[in-house]
Design a protein around this motif. Structure first.
Motif, short mmCIF file in Angstrom:
data_model
loop_
_atom_site.label_atom_id
_atom_site.label_comp_id
_atom_site.label_asym_id
_atom_site.label_seq_id
_atom_site.Cartn_x
_atom_site.Cartn_y
_atom_site.Cartn_z
N PRO A 8 0.73 -1.14 -0.10
CA PRO A 8 -0.14 -0.20 -0.04
C PRO A 8 0.83 1.29 0.05
O PRO A 8 1.50 1.45 0.93
CB PRO A 8 -0.68 0.01 1.27
N VAL A 9 0.84 1.92 -1.03
CA VAL A 9 1.53 3.40 -1.18
C VAL A 9 0.64 4.66 -1.56
O VAL A 9 1.31 5.56 -2.09
CB VAL A 9 2.80 3.01 -2.48
N ALA A 10 -0.49 4.48 -1.03
CA ALA A 10 -1.48 5.52 -1.53
C ALA A 10 -1.59 6.54 -0.30
O ALA A 10 -2.46 7.38 -0.51
CB ALA A 10 -2.48 4.81 -1.89
N GLY A 11 -0.63 6.46 0.82
CA GLY A 11 -0.97 7.44 1.75
C GLY A 11 -0.47 8.95 1.30
O GLY A 11 0.17 9.35 0.33
N LEU A 12 -0.79 9.81 2.46
CA LEU A 12 -0.61 11.17 1.92
C LEU A 12 1.13 11.51 2.42
O LEU A 12 1.35 12.63 1.78
CB LEU A 12 -1.47 12.10 2.79
N GLY A 13 1.56 10.79 3.15
CA GLY A 13 3.16 11.15 3.45
C GLY A 13 3.26 12.59 3.99
O GLY A 13 4.36 13.20 3.90
N THR A 14 2.23 13.21 4.88
CA THR A 14 2.35 14.67 5.28
C THR A 14 3.56 14.63 6.28
O THR A 14 3.88 15.94 6.15
CB THR A 14 1.04 14.61 6.03
N ARG A 15 4.17 13.81 6.98
CA ARG A 15 5.20 13.92 7.86
C ARG A 15 6.44 14.17 7.16
O ARG A 15 7.44 14.95 7.76
CB ARG A 15 5.60 12.70 8.91
N LYS A 25 6.48 9.66 -0.67
CA LYS A 25 7.46 9.00 0.30
C LYS A 25 8.04 7.95 0.18
O LYS A 25 9.59 7.57 0.35
CB LYS A 25 6.48 8.91 1.60
N GLU A 26 7.36 6.57 -0.47
CA GLU A 26 7.94 5.61 -0.87
C GLU A 26 9.08 5.47 -1.85
O GLU A 26 9.72 4.44 -2.11
CB GLU A 26 7.02 4.51 -1.23
N GLN A 104 -6.14 3.13 -5.06
CA GLN A 104 -7.16 3.55 -3.90
C GLN A 104 -7.39 5.22 -4.00
O GLN A 104 -6.73 5.91 -3.88
CB GLN A 104 -6.42 3.47 -2.51
N ALA A 107 -7.20 8.22 0.53
CA ALA A 107 -6.50 7.55 1.54
C ALA A 107 -7.28 7.42 2.81
O ALA A 107 -7.43 8.33 3.70
CB ALA A 107 -5.16 8.48 1.79
N GLY A 109 -7.43 4.89 5.03
CA GLY A 109 -6.79 4.14 5.97
C GLY A 109 -6.19 2.92 5.49
O GLY A 109 -6.49 2.27 4.15
N ASP A 133 7.51 2.00 4.06
CA ASP A 133 8.27 3.08 4.85
C ASP A 133 8.92 2.37 6.13
O ASP A 133 9.65 2.94 7.08
CB ASP A 133 7.41 4.35 5.18
P1 UTP Z 1 1.60 5.87 7.08
O1 UTP Z 1 0.38 6.21 7.79
O2 UTP Z 1 2.71 5.72 7.84
O3 UTP Z 1 1.88 6.96 5.92
O4 UTP Z 1 1.02 4.57 6.40
P2 UTP Z 1 1.01 8.41 5.61
O5 UTP Z 1 -0.43 8.38 5.87
O6 UTP Z 1 1.27 8.20 4.04
O7 UTP Z 1 2.09 9.34 6.14
P3 UTP Z 1 2.05 10.36 7.21
O8 UTP Z 1 1.55 9.70 8.43
O9 UTP Z 1 0.83 11.38 6.48
O10 UTP Z 1 3.26 11.30 7.09
C1 UTP Z 1 1.86 3.69 6.08
C2 UTP Z 1 1.84 3.11 4.44
O11 UTP Z 1 0.58 2.61 4.28
C3 UTP Z 1 0.14 3.44 2.95
C4 UTP Z 1 1.15 4.75 3.11
O12 UTP Z 1 1.23 5.25 1.68
C5 UTP Z 1 2.39 4.24 3.72
O13 UTP Z 1 3.22 3.63 2.76
N1 UTP Z 1 -1.28 3.96 2.96
C6 UTP Z 1 -1.69 4.68 4.44
C7 UTP Z 1 -1.92 3.76 2.08
O14 UTP Z 1 -1.72 3.24 1.19
N2 UTP Z 1 -3.47 4.22 2.12
C8 UTP Z 1 -4.00 4.87 3.29
O15 UTP Z 1 -5.08 5.03 3.17
C9 UTP Z 1 -2.97 4.93 4.26
#
Ligand code: UTP
Length: 285
Positions: A8-15, A25-26, A104, A107, A109, A133
């Motif tokens: 899963p690489v669809a997160g926002l990576g806000t940190r 981020k990935e 996805q 994002a 979850g 990550d």
């Molecule tokens: P994290 O919670 O560490 O990533 O999710 P994030 O939300 O991208 O980062 P911050 O907290 O905003 O900095 C762990 C992994 O799960 C993926 C993220 O891309 C990350 O590689 N993820 C997370 C998804 O693919 N979809 C989501 O809805 C949430």
């Protein structure tokens, strides 16, 4: 036999803003290789030949990294005799790796991201999940996921990678309760006062297909997100899921500190960087 890993690489990576404004981020490198590539290599060493990338429509570069190399660049490096660079370019994706990309759209979850891959793993007894990550540096063996896949092949047990964390950090992780090595319960991001232990789940999972079915019904949980933890917790009574205490060191490359640690640790092992870095470090320290 586990043959598919979901990434899963669809997160926002806000940190990691502002870096992640346009770079996923990935794809951030540890020394010279993106986090995504370390994960793919670990999965390959585990015998896995099918990667399902759960991506966001806004993070196109991730798919590009898993596509065949640009023929023009290959021709250029070949003509110039730059064999090292050519090897680095062509070695970025193991030959024979099957890559499926699913989207996805939002994002919602980690549990939702995994659920988006359900059709890609339909009919398989189980599947692996890796969080790109969470970089696990194991110099002693084939790697954390390989050990977990082997455990499943040998004993039939599913597993989650766990490690002890300081009690004040339990609210950053999924935390498990154990009977022996069997996981009996799991809770996402518990406050230290109510955490069942200080054993935290890190980003490697070998899961039964039943988790995917459970995710059909999981509602938003901790942080308003659809949590993978809740999908796993729903099957623990029926499935034998073990805690796997892995070899090696985990760097939380989703955090700036863990990312800096990983870069320093790997640079200190890099034949070209180790000596000059050691000579220079006392100066900056
Ligand atoms: P994290 O919670 O560490 O990533 O999710 P994030 O939300 O991208 O980062 P911050 O907290 O905003 O900095 C762990 C992994 O799960 C993926 C993220 O891309 C990350 O590689 N993820 C997370 C998804 O693919 N979809 C989501 O809805 C949430």
């Amino acid at each position: 036999m586990i043959s598919t890993v979901i990434l899963p690489v669809a997160g926002l990576g806000t940190r990691f803003l502002p870096a992640t404004k346009s770079v996923p981020k990935e794809l951030l490198p540890v020394v010279d290789k993106p986090l995504l590539q370390y994960a793919v290599e670990e999965a390959w060493r585990a015998g896995i030949r099918h990667v399902v990338l759960v991506n966001s429509p806004k993070k196109a570069g991730l798919e590009a990294h898993l596509r065949p190399a640009d023929p023009e660049l290959v021709a250029e490096l070949t003509a110039k005799g730059k064999q090292d660079l050519l090897d680095a370019l062509l070695g970025a994706v193991p030959e024979g790796l099957k890559v499926t990309v699913v989207m996805q759209p939002q994002a919602l979850g980690l549990g939702h991201a995994v659920w988006c891959a359900r059709e890609a793993v339909a009919g398989e007894p189980g599947f692996a999940v890796m969080l790109v990550d969470d970089f696990i540096d194991d110099t002693t063996g084939p790697g954390c996921l390989a050990d977990m896949v082997a455990l499943q092949a040998r004993t039939g047990a599913w597993s989650l990678a766990v490690e002890e964390v300081p009690r004040e950090h339990t609210n950053r992780y999924g935390v498990v309760s154990l009977a022996g090595e069997r996981i009996t319960a799991m809770v996402e991001k518990p406050a230290p006062e109510v955490a069942p232990s200080n054993l935290a789940v890190v980003g490697r999972y070998v899961l039964p297909a039943a988790v995917m079915t459970a995710l059909d019904h999981v509602k938003p949980g901790a942080g308003g997100e659809i949590q993978l933890t809740d999908g796993i917790a729903a099957v623990l009574a029926d499935e034998q899921v073990q805690a796997h205490r892995f070899a090696g060191v985990r760097y939380d490359c989703g955090s700036k500190f863990g990312y800096a640690q990983a870069n320093i640790a790997l640079a200190l092992r890099d034949p070209a960087l180790a000596a000059p870095l050691r000579a220079w470090l006392p100066e900056v320290l």
